[in-house]
Enzyme design. Structure first.
Site, PDB file in Angstrom:
ATOM      1  N   PHE A  30      66.863  28.313  86.732  1.00 25.06           N
ATOM      2  CA  PHE A  30      66.572  29.209  85.678  1.00 25.06           C
ATOM      3  C   PHE A  30      66.293  28.153  84.581  1.00 25.06           C
ATOM      4  O   PHE A  30      65.494  28.444  83.754  1.00 25.06           O
ATOM      5  CB  PHE A  30      67.469  30.363  85.551  1.00 25.06           C
ATOM      6  CG  PHE A  30      67.018  31.350  84.785  1.00 25.06           C
ATOM      7  CD1 PHE A  30      65.783  31.880  84.967  1.00 25.06           C
ATOM      8  CD2 PHE A  30      67.723  31.859  83.744  1.00 25.06           C
ATOM      9  CE1 PHE A  30      65.256  33.001  83.937  1.00 25.06           C
ATOM     10  CE2 PHE A  30      67.162  32.595  82.950  1.00 25.06           C
ATOM     11  CZ  PHE A  30      66.130  33.414  83.068  1.00 25.06           C
TER      12      PHE A  30
ATOM     13  N   SER B 230      77.653  42.969  72.906  1.00 24.21           N
ATOM     14  CA  SER B 230      76.409  43.887  73.555  1.00 24.21           C
ATOM     15  C   SER B 230      76.425  43.055  75.151  1.00 24.21           C
ATOM     16  O   SER B 230      76.671  41.785  75.147  1.00 24.21           O
ATOM     17  CB  SER B 230      75.276  43.823  72.824  1.00 24.21           C
ATOM     18  OG  SER B 230      74.693  42.414  72.444  1.00 24.21           O
TER      19      SER B 230
ATOM     20  N   GLU C  92      73.816  42.659  78.437  1.00 23.23           N
ATOM     21  CA  GLU C  92      72.224  42.817  79.003  1.00 23.23           C
ATOM     22  C   GLU C  92      72.113  43.380  80.457  1.00 23.23           C
ATOM     23  O   GLU C  92      72.919  42.635  81.360  1.00 23.23           O
ATOM     24  CB  GLU C  92      71.650  41.622  78.631  1.00 23.23           C
ATOM     25  CG  GLU C  92      70.168  41.745  79.265  1.00 23.23           C
ATOM     26  CD  GLU C  92      69.295  40.478  78.681  1.00 23.23           C
ATOM     27  OE1 GLU C  92      69.274  40.435  77.337  1.00 23.23           O
ATOM     28  OE2 GLU C  92      68.732  39.985  79.133  1.00 23.23           O
TER      29      GLU C  92
ATOM     30  N   HIS D 220      61.746  27.071  71.882  1.00 20.74           N
ATOM     31  CA  HIS D 220      61.035  27.787  72.759  1.00 20.74           C
ATOM     32  C   HIS D 220      60.036  26.622  73.770  1.00 20.74           C
ATOM     33  O   HIS D 220      59.672  25.837  73.036  1.00 20.74           O
ATOM     34  CB  HIS D 220      59.984  28.713  72.488  1.00 20.74           C
ATOM     35  CG  HIS D 220      59.436  29.600  73.568  1.00 20.74           C
ATOM     36  ND1 HIS D 220      58.190  29.268  73.907  1.00 20.74           N
ATOM     37  CD2 HIS D 220      59.855  30.706  74.231  1.00 20.74           C
ATOM     38  CE1 HIS D 220      57.825  30.064  74.792  1.00 20.74           C
ATOM     39  NE2 HIS D 220      59.007  31.052  75.019  1.00 20.74           N
TER      40      HIS D 220
ATOM     41  N   ASP E 204      56.096  36.658  78.848  1.00 17.11           N
ATOM     42  CA  ASP E 204      55.093  35.725  79.453  1.00 17.11           C
ATOM     43  C   ASP E 204      53.963  36.476  80.156  1.00 17.11           C
ATOM     44  O   ASP E 204      54.533  37.401  81.178  1.00 17.11           O
ATOM     45  CB  ASP E 204      55.870  34.583  80.136  1.00 17.11           C
ATOM     46  CG  ASP E 204      57.007  33.846  79.328  1.00 17.11           C
ATOM     47  OD1 ASP E 204      56.465  33.182  78.482  1.00 17.11           O
ATOM     48  OD2 ASP E 204      57.944  33.972  79.629  1.00 17.11           O
TER      49      ASP E 204
ATOM     50  N   HIS F 134      76.165  38.539  72.762  1.00 11.27           N
ATOM     51  CA  HIS F 134      75.405  39.153  73.696  1.00 11.27           C
ATOM     52  C   HIS F 134      75.574  38.821  75.017  1.00 11.27           C
ATOM     53  O   HIS F 134      75.166  37.345  75.418  1.00 11.27           O
ATOM     54  CB  HIS F 134      74.008  39.132  73.269  1.00 11.27           C
ATOM     55  CG  HIS F 134      72.860  39.874  74.025  1.00 11.27           C
ATOM     56  ND1 HIS F 134      72.912  41.128  73.912  1.00 11.27           N
ATOM     57  CD2 HIS F 134      72.131  39.590  74.977  1.00 11.27           C
ATOM     58  CE1 HIS F 134      72.010  41.643  75.089  1.00 11.27           C
ATOM     59  NE2 HIS F 134      71.595  40.421  75.505  1.00 11.27           N
TER      60      HIS F 134
HETATM   61  P1  FAD Z   1      57.304  34.619  70.309  1.00 10.92           P
HETATM   62  O1  FAD Z   1      58.404  34.845  69.346  1.00 10.92           O
HETATM   63  O2  FAD Z   1      55.877  35.279  70.279  1.00 10.92           O
HETATM   64  O3  FAD Z   1      57.097  33.318  70.661  1.00 10.92           O
HETATM   65  C1  FAD Z   1      56.407  32.556  71.812  1.00 10.92           C
HETATM   66  C2  FAD Z   1      55.987  31.225  71.689  1.00 10.92           C
HETATM   67  O4  FAD Z   1      54.886  31.266  70.751  1.00 10.92           O
HETATM   68  C3  FAD Z   1      57.001  30.337  70.963  1.00 10.92           C
HETATM   69  O5  FAD Z   1      56.795  28.991  71.554  1.00 10.92           O
HETATM   70  C4  FAD Z   1      56.670  30.201  69.575  1.00 10.92           C
HETATM   71  O6  FAD Z   1      56.964  28.955  68.778  1.00 10.92           O
HETATM   72  C5  FAD Z   1      55.191  30.452  69.799  1.00 10.92           C
HETATM   73  N1  FAD Z   1      54.532  31.150  68.716  1.00 10.92           N
HETATM   74  C6  FAD Z   1      55.039  32.347  67.932  1.00 10.92           C
HETATM   75  N2  FAD Z   1      53.996  32.812  67.009  1.00 10.92           N
HETATM   76  C7  FAD Z   1      52.971  31.615  67.125  1.00 10.92           C
HETATM   77  C8  FAD Z   1      51.708  31.495  66.151  1.00 10.92           C
HETATM   78  N3  FAD Z   1      51.368  32.679  65.285  1.00 10.92           N
HETATM   79  N4  FAD Z   1      51.099  30.604  66.509  1.00 10.92           N
HETATM   80  C9  FAD Z   1      51.127  29.678  67.603  1.00 10.92           C
HETATM   81  N5  FAD Z   1      52.398  29.896  68.322  1.00 10.92           N
HETATM   82  C10 FAD Z   1      53.526  30.597  68.056  1.00 10.92           C
HETATM   83  N6  FAD Z   1      61.356  38.097  78.579  1.00 10.92           N
HETATM   84  C11 FAD Z   1      60.888  39.046  79.564  1.00 10.92           C
HETATM   85  O7  FAD Z   1      59.698  39.084  80.304  1.00 10.92           O
HETATM   86  N7  FAD Z   1      61.346  40.196  79.765  1.00 10.92           N
HETATM   87  C12 FAD Z   1      62.630  40.415  78.909  1.00 10.92           C
HETATM   88  O8  FAD Z   1      63.288  41.525  78.924  1.00 10.92           O
HETATM   89  C13 FAD Z   1      63.263  39.205  78.016  1.00 10.92           C
HETATM   90  N8  FAD Z   1      64.242  39.628  77.590  1.00 10.92           N
HETATM   91  C14 FAD Z   1      64.388  38.349  76.635  1.00 10.92           C
HETATM   92  C15 FAD Z   1      65.709  38.621  75.513  1.00 10.92           C
HETATM   93  C16 FAD Z   1      66.111  37.528  74.869  1.00 10.92           C
HETATM   94  C17 FAD Z   1      67.216  37.695  73.990  1.00 10.92           C
HETATM   95  C18 FAD Z   1      65.531  36.062  74.959  1.00 10.92           C
HETATM   96  C19 FAD Z   1      65.792  35.009  74.219  1.00 10.92           C
HETATM   97  C20 FAD Z   1      64.340  36.059  75.829  1.00 10.92           C
HETATM   98  C21 FAD Z   1      63.921  37.067  76.495  1.00 10.92           C
HETATM   99  N9  FAD Z   1      62.846  37.089  77.285  1.00 10.92           N
HETATM  100  C22 FAD Z   1      62.206  38.266  77.987  1.00 10.92           C
HETATM  101  C23 FAD Z   1      61.807  35.831  77.506  1.00 10.92           C
HETATM  102  C24 FAD Z   1      60.846  35.823  76.516  1.00 10.92           C
HETATM  103  O9  FAD Z   1      59.886  36.860  76.621  1.00 10.92           O
HETATM  104  C25 FAD Z   1      60.147  34.416  76.515  1.00 10.92           C
HETATM  105  O10 FAD Z   1      60.848  33.366  76.346  1.00 10.92           O
HETATM  106  C26 FAD Z   1      58.594  34.648  76.069  1.00 10.92           C
HETATM  107  O11 FAD Z   1      58.183  33.245  76.544  1.00 10.92           O
HETATM  108  C27 FAD Z   1      58.710  34.512  74.608  1.00 10.92           C
HETATM  109  O12 FAD Z   1      58.834  35.786  74.041  1.00 10.92           O
HETATM  110  P2  FAD Z   1      59.160  35.594  72.471  1.00 10.92           P
HETATM  111  O13 FAD Z   1      59.247  37.031  72.049  1.00 10.92           O
HETATM  112  O14 FAD Z   1      60.362  34.780  71.930  1.00 10.92           O
HETATM  113  O15 FAD Z   1      57.803  34.948  71.835  1.00 10.92           O
END
Ligand code: FAD
Length: 278
Positions: free
Chosen positions: A208, A8, A10, A141, A101, A258
């Site tokens: 980055f 895929s 992006e 992360h 974020d 991807h």
């Molecule tokens: P989560 O899975 O919620 O994790 C975030 C952090 O919180 C991690 O450190 C995790 O260990 C911690 N955590 C999770 N649950 C808990 C809990 N219950 N208690 C304590 N800590 C916890 N960013 C954008 O802004 N736009 C995008 O389109 C985008 N696309 C992305 C696509 C991919 C494939 C990837 C890998 C990243 C992308 N990102 C994007 C970046 C991403 O949004 C950031 O890395 C963000 O900081 C974390 O998002 P997440 O969904 O992984 O968060």
């Protein structure tokens, strides 16, 4: 390579009309490679809401599969429901569900704290209507308390109903294999697709990578630094190392790839060609 792995591609939503026009051409060229879907990033806090939706809409109008990214930080249940309704209307079947974020200057995290809560909410609201991708971090992360805590957070997203995962990019295949092993031991069975970042500019990549926690191995750094401003050598070496890593990933069992295209055709096309994906 025996069977062709899925792949895929992006995009990010361009900020200017010229960028939007250029992306249409890029999309059409990359569509010829027949990726499984195109995903489109989303500015956390909703900063690219309309632009992301417009790019997704045009991908759908071109008869292709599109997966909008959707981040929940700063969102409310009502705003997520609105997004889902828009996705439904244009025939979106797949969403990349993220936390995102909190943008600087935005203080209110909204009604969701972590991505697992978004996955849970979408499942509760829409059942199995959408195929949900979540993010995974083989090199951990950057905000995670520990390797184990991050793995637990990943497992929580899967238990909440994720169908598949895409990783943050990395240049160390062992980190991916180790992560997949650990996830399997923790009971995760969904596909975990490596996110692949082609290398167009070393200085941009280095900047980055600092912020997203991806490691550029020392031997690669030193080699890139030695090229200085020689963009041709950066490109050639970048293609060689990324191709070799992808070959190792696929041979080692990665279910697909991807590509983070950065809205460019050249490197992604060349990687797909070298890997025999087209
Ligand atoms: P989560 O899975 O919620 O994790 C975030 C952090 O919180 C991690 O450190 C995790 O260990 C911690 N955590 C999770 N649950 C808990 C809990 N219950 N208690 C304590 N800590 C916890 N960013 C954008 O802004 N736009 C995008 O389109 C985008 N696309 C992305 C696509 C991919 C494939 C990837 C890998 C990243 C992308 N990102 C994007 C970046 C991403 O949004 C950031 O890395 C963000 O900081 C974390 O998002 P997440 O969904 O992984 O968060």
């Amino acid at each position: 390579m025996s069977s062709k792995p899925h792949f895929s591609i992006e995009f990010f939503p361009p900020a200017t009309p010229e960028g939007v026009e250029k992306l249409r051409g890029v999309r059409d060229q990359l569509a010829a490679l027949k990726p499984e879907f195109f995903s489109v990033t989303y500015g956390a806090g909703g900063s690219t809401r309309d632009r992301t939706l417009q790019v997704v809409r045009e991908i759908r109008e071109a008869g292709l599969d599109a997966a909008p990214h959707l981040s929940c930080i700063g969102a409310t249940q009502a705003s997520i429901r609105e997004h889902l309704a828009e996705f439904r209307e244009i025939g979106v079947k797949r969403i990349v569900a993220l936390r995102g974020d909190l943008p600087s200057g935005m203080a209110d995290p909204g009604e969701f704290r972590y991505a697992n809560e978004l996955v849970e909410f979408i499942r509760k609201d829409s059942g199995d209507e959408f195929f949900l991708e979540v993010a995974a971090y083989p090199e951990v992360h950057p905000q995670a308390r520990s390797y184990e805590a991050d793995l637990t957070a990943f497992v929580r997203k899967v238990q909440a109903g994720a169908n598949s995962a895409i990783t943050q990019y990395f240049y160390n295949a062992d980190a991916y294999f180790h992560f997949v092993d650990a996830a399997r031991k923790a009971g995760v069975t969904i596909p975990i697709l490596p996110g692949i970042m082609p290398i167009a500019s070393y200085s941009k990549l280095a900047r980055f990578s600092e912020s997203c926690g991806a490691e550029i191995p020392q031997w690669m750094r030193r080699k890139f630094e030695g090229f200085g401003d020689d963009a041709e050598s950066v490109r050639a070496f970048g293609l060689d190392v990324v191709t070799a890593m992808c070959e190792r990933l696929i041979t080692g069992g990665a279910p697909g790839l991807h590509f983070y295209s950065l809205n460019q055709t050249g490197l992604t096309t060349e990687l797909c060609r070298r890997l025999g994906l087209v």
